[in-house]
Design a protein around this motif. Structure first.
Motif, PDB file in Angstrom:
ATOM      1  N   ALA A  52       0.961  -1.317   0.122  1.00 34.38           N
ATOM      2  CA  ALA A  52      -0.239  -0.136  -0.101  1.00 34.38           C
ATOM      3  C   ALA A  52       1.021   1.164  -0.121  1.00 34.38           C
ATOM      4  CB  ALA A  52      -0.940   0.001   1.357  1.00 34.38           C
ATOM      5  N   ALA A  53       1.831   0.714   0.858  1.00 34.38           N
ATOM      6  CA  ALA A  53       2.714   2.986   0.981  1.00 34.38           C
ATOM      7  C   ALA A  53       3.365   2.151  -0.719  1.00 34.38           C
ATOM      8  CB  ALA A  53       4.216   1.813   1.591  1.00 34.38           C
ATOM      9  N   ILE A  54       3.818   1.700  -0.761  1.00 33.40           N
ATOM     10  CA  ILE A  54       4.276   1.796  -2.474  1.00 33.40           C
ATOM     11  C   ILE A  54       3.606   2.667  -4.052  1.00 33.40           C
ATOM     12  CG2 ILE A  54       5.681   0.939  -4.582  1.00 33.40           C
ATOM     13  CD1 ILE A  54       6.360  -1.356  -2.249  1.00 33.40           C
ATOM     14  N   VAL A  55       2.168   2.223  -3.716  1.00 35.48           N
ATOM     15  CA  VAL A  55       1.543   2.400  -4.853  1.00 35.48           C
ATOM     16  C   VAL A  55       0.199   3.638  -4.372  1.00 35.48           C
ATOM     17  CG1 VAL A  55      -1.266   1.730  -5.393  1.00 35.48           C
ATOM     18  CG2 VAL A  55       0.431  -0.101  -5.262  1.00 35.48           C
ATOM     19  N   ASN A  56       0.529   3.808  -2.808  1.00 32.31           N
ATOM     20  CA  ASN A  56      -0.042   5.585  -2.241  1.00 32.31           C
ATOM     21  C   ASN A  56       1.071   5.779  -2.732  1.00 32.31           C
ATOM     22  OD1 ASN A  56      -2.880   5.411  -1.271  1.00 32.31           O
ATOM     23  ND2 ASN A  56      -1.739   3.230  -0.080  1.00 32.31           N
ATOM     24  N   LEU A  57       2.363   5.869  -2.758  1.00 35.20           N
ATOM     25  CA  LEU A  57       3.417   6.967  -2.794  1.00 35.20           C
ATOM     26  C   LEU A  57       3.612   7.458  -4.818  1.00 35.20           C
ATOM     27  CD1 LEU A  57       5.848   5.711  -0.521  1.00 35.20           C
ATOM     28  CD2 LEU A  57       5.729   8.117  -0.337  1.00 35.20           C
ATOM     29  N   PHE A  58       3.090   6.223  -5.328  1.00 37.10           N
ATOM     30  CA  PHE A  58       3.119   6.442  -6.255  1.00 37.10           C
ATOM     31  C   PHE A  58       1.931   7.065  -7.216  1.00 37.10           C
ATOM     32  CE2 PHE A  58       1.633   5.255 -11.183  1.00 37.10           C
ATOM     33  CZ  PHE A  58       3.091   4.904 -11.878  1.00 37.10           C
ATOM     34  N   VAL A  59       1.129   7.007  -6.611  1.00 39.53           N
ATOM     35  CA  VAL A  59      -0.192   7.762  -7.037  1.00 39.53           C
ATOM     36  C   VAL A  59       0.196   9.003  -6.633  1.00 39.53           C
ATOM     37  CG1 VAL A  59      -2.579   8.387  -6.632  1.00 39.53           C
ATOM     38  CG2 VAL A  59      -1.890   5.793  -7.626  1.00 39.53           C
ATOM     39  N   LEU A  60       0.192   9.762  -5.347  1.00 40.20           N
ATOM     40  CA  LEU A  60       0.553  10.663  -4.554  1.00 40.20           C
ATOM     41  C   LEU A  60       1.872  11.516  -5.772  1.00 40.20           C
ATOM     42  CD1 LEU A  60       0.674  12.931  -2.388  1.00 40.20           C
ATOM     43  CD2 LEU A  60       2.086  11.338  -1.002  1.00 40.20           C
ATOM     44  N   ALA A  61       2.697  11.057  -5.926  1.00 41.18           N
ATOM     45  CA  ALA A  61       3.552  11.624  -7.292  1.00 41.18           C
ATOM     46  C   ALA A  61       3.024  12.103  -8.311  1.00 41.18           C
ATOM     47  CB  ALA A  61       4.894  10.099  -7.624  1.00 41.18           C
ATOM     48  N   ILE A  62       2.255  10.794  -8.742  1.00 37.61           N
ATOM     49  CA  ILE A  62       1.696  11.966 -10.367  1.00 37.61           C
ATOM     50  C   ILE A  62       0.497  13.246  -9.713  1.00 37.61           C
ATOM     51  CG2 ILE A  62      -0.494  10.951 -11.491  1.00 37.61           C
ATOM     52  CD1 ILE A  62       0.533   8.073 -11.557  1.00 37.61           C
ATOM     53  N   ILE A  63      -0.052  12.579  -8.805  1.00 39.66           N
ATOM     54  CA  ILE A  63      -1.015  13.707  -8.187  1.00 39.66           C
ATOM     55  C   ILE A  63       0.425  14.874  -7.618  1.00 39.66           C
ATOM     56  CG2 ILE A  63      -2.448  14.727  -6.351  1.00 39.66           C
ATOM     57  CD1 ILE A  63      -3.237  12.081  -5.571  1.00 39.66           C
ATOM     58  N   LEU A  64       0.915  14.837  -7.183  1.00 37.90           N
ATOM     59  CA  LEU A  64       1.665  16.153  -7.359  1.00 37.90           C
ATOM     60  C   LEU A  64       2.505  16.476  -8.955  1.00 37.90           C
ATOM     61  CD1 LEU A  64       3.796  15.290  -4.204  1.00 37.90           C
ATOM     62  CD2 LEU A  64       2.696  16.659  -4.249  1.00 37.90           C
ATOM     63  N   ILE A  65       2.618  16.047  -9.484  1.00 34.77           N
ATOM     64  CA  ILE A  65       3.225  16.151 -11.131  1.00 34.77           C
ATOM     65  C   ILE A  65       1.755  17.001 -11.890  1.00 34.77           C
ATOM     66  CG2 ILE A  65       3.576  15.868 -12.902  1.00 34.77           C
ATOM     67  CD1 ILE A  65       5.135  13.750 -11.908  1.00 34.77           C
ATOM     68  N   GLU A  66       0.905  16.877 -10.973  1.00 30.07           N
ATOM     69  CA  GLU A  66      -0.880  17.225 -11.933  1.00 30.07           C
ATOM     70  C   GLU A  66      -0.462  18.218 -11.061  1.00 30.07           C
ATOM     71  OE1 GLU A  66      -4.253  14.632 -11.249  1.00 30.07           O
ATOM     72  OE2 GLU A  66      -3.733  13.426 -13.482  1.00 30.07           O
ATOM     73  N   LEU A  67      -0.313  18.727 -10.120  1.00 28.72           N
ATOM     74  CA  LEU A  67      -0.505  19.776  -9.227  1.00 28.72           C
ATOM     75  C   LEU A  67       0.449  20.771  -9.300  1.00 28.72           C
ATOM     76  CD1 LEU A  67      -2.051  21.246  -7.020  1.00 28.72           C
ATOM     77  CD2 LEU A  67       0.155  20.494  -4.891  1.00 28.72           C
ATOM     78  N   ILE A  68       1.865  20.352  -9.997  1.00 30.78           N
ATOM     79  CA  ILE A  68       2.430  21.566 -10.825  1.00 30.78           C
ATOM     80  C   ILE A  68       2.459  21.810 -12.066  1.00 30.78           C
ATOM     81  CG2 ILE A  68       4.803  21.614 -11.492  1.00 30.78           C
ATOM     82  CD1 ILE A  68       5.610  19.582  -8.848  1.00 30.78           C
ATOM     83  N   CYS A  69       1.906  20.860 -12.841  1.00 31.05           N
ATOM     84  CA  CYS A  69       1.664  21.465 -14.413  1.00 31.05           C
ATOM     85  C   CYS A  69      -0.294  21.853 -14.306  1.00 31.05           C
ATOM     86  CB  CYS A  69       1.261  19.850 -14.728  1.00 31.05           C
ATOM     87  SG  CYS A  69       3.237  19.345 -15.396  1.00 31.05           S
ATOM     88  N   ASP A  70      -0.970  21.666 -13.452  1.00 33.56           N
ATOM     89  CA  ASP A  70      -1.922  22.408 -13.950  1.00 33.56           C
ATOM     90  C   ASP A  70      -2.881  22.811 -12.702  1.00 33.56           C
ATOM     91  OD1 ASP A  70      -4.822  23.015 -14.018  1.00 33.56           O
ATOM     92  OD2 ASP A  70      -5.467  20.780 -14.435  1.00 33.56           O
ATOM     93  N   GLN A  71      -2.680  24.100 -12.075  1.00 29.63           N
ATOM     94  CA  GLN A  71      -3.515  24.492 -11.105  1.00 29.63           C
ATOM     95  C   GLN A  71      -4.862  25.251 -11.312  1.00 29.63           C
ATOM     96  OE1 GLN A  71      -0.142  27.490  -9.970  1.00 29.63           O
ATOM     97  NE2 GLN A  71       1.324  25.765  -9.521  1.00 29.63           N
ATOM     98  N   THR A  72      -5.598  24.362 -11.844  1.00 34.15           N
ATOM     99  CA  THR A  72      -6.859  24.746 -11.825  1.00 34.15           C
ATOM    100  C   THR A  72      -7.465  24.745 -10.725  1.00 34.15           C
ATOM    101  OG1 THR A  72      -7.347  23.454 -13.363  1.00 34.15           O
ATOM    102  CG2 THR A  72      -7.147  25.318 -14.296  1.00 34.15           C
ATOM    103  N   SER A  73      -7.546  23.606 -10.341  1.00 33.02           N
ATOM    104  CA  SER A  73      -8.170  23.169  -9.003  1.00 33.02           C
ATOM    105  C   SER A  73      -7.320  22.931  -8.434  1.00 33.02           C
ATOM    106  CB  SER A  73      -9.121  21.417  -9.700  1.00 33.02           C
ATOM    107  OG  SER A  73      -8.126  21.015 -10.021  1.00 33.02           O
ATOM    108  N   TRP A  74      -6.441  23.176  -7.098  1.00 31.95           N
ATOM    109  CA  TRP A  74      -5.473  23.161  -6.559  1.00 31.95           C
ATOM    110  C   TRP A  74      -6.141  22.670  -5.128  1.00 31.95           C
ATOM    111  CZ3 TRP A  74      -4.922  26.553  -2.161  1.00 31.95           C
ATOM    112  CH2 TRP A  74      -5.573  27.185  -2.462  1.00 31.95           C
TER     113      TRP A  74
END
Length: 103
Positions: A52-74
């Motif tokens: 769960a830690a590995i999967v959660n960290l992977f999804v969290l990294a993707i979400i952080l990248i999305e936040l950096i690239c698109d801040q419309t729904s920050w």
């Protein structure tokens, strides 16, 4: 004039669901382990926690990248990140409970 609704990215939904189900499954495994005091369940719980830690960290990294690239729904993205990070103290508390009852 049409109003366009800004939809939250799908990864926010996935992140919140993942955080919720990780916490729910972890809690059920903790309760089951405390009731049965089974070494096998403790091993299964450790494997689940690591996975769960590995999967959660992977999804969290993707979400952080999305936040950096698109801040419309920050705001929604930050709320998702907080939900996901709340699992960390939960795991620490569960580890303390397991160590207390198995010592």
């Amino acid at each position: 004039m049409q109003t366009e609704e800004i939809l939250a990215p799908q990864m926010n939904y996935l992140g919140k669901r993942l955080a919720y189900y990780s916490a729910l499954i972890g809690t059920l495994m903790l309760i089951t382990n405390l009731i049965s005091d089974s070494f096998f369940l403790m091993i299964i719980g450790a494997v689940f926690t690591l996975g769960a830690a590995i999967v959660n960290l992977f999804v969290l990294a993707i979400i952080l990248i999305e936040l950096i690239c698109d801040q419309t729904s920050w705001r929604n993205t930050v709320a998702t990140i907080i939900c996901m990070l709340l699992n960390i103290p939960l795991v620490i508390i569960y580890l303390l409970i397991i160590s207390y009852f198995n010592s």
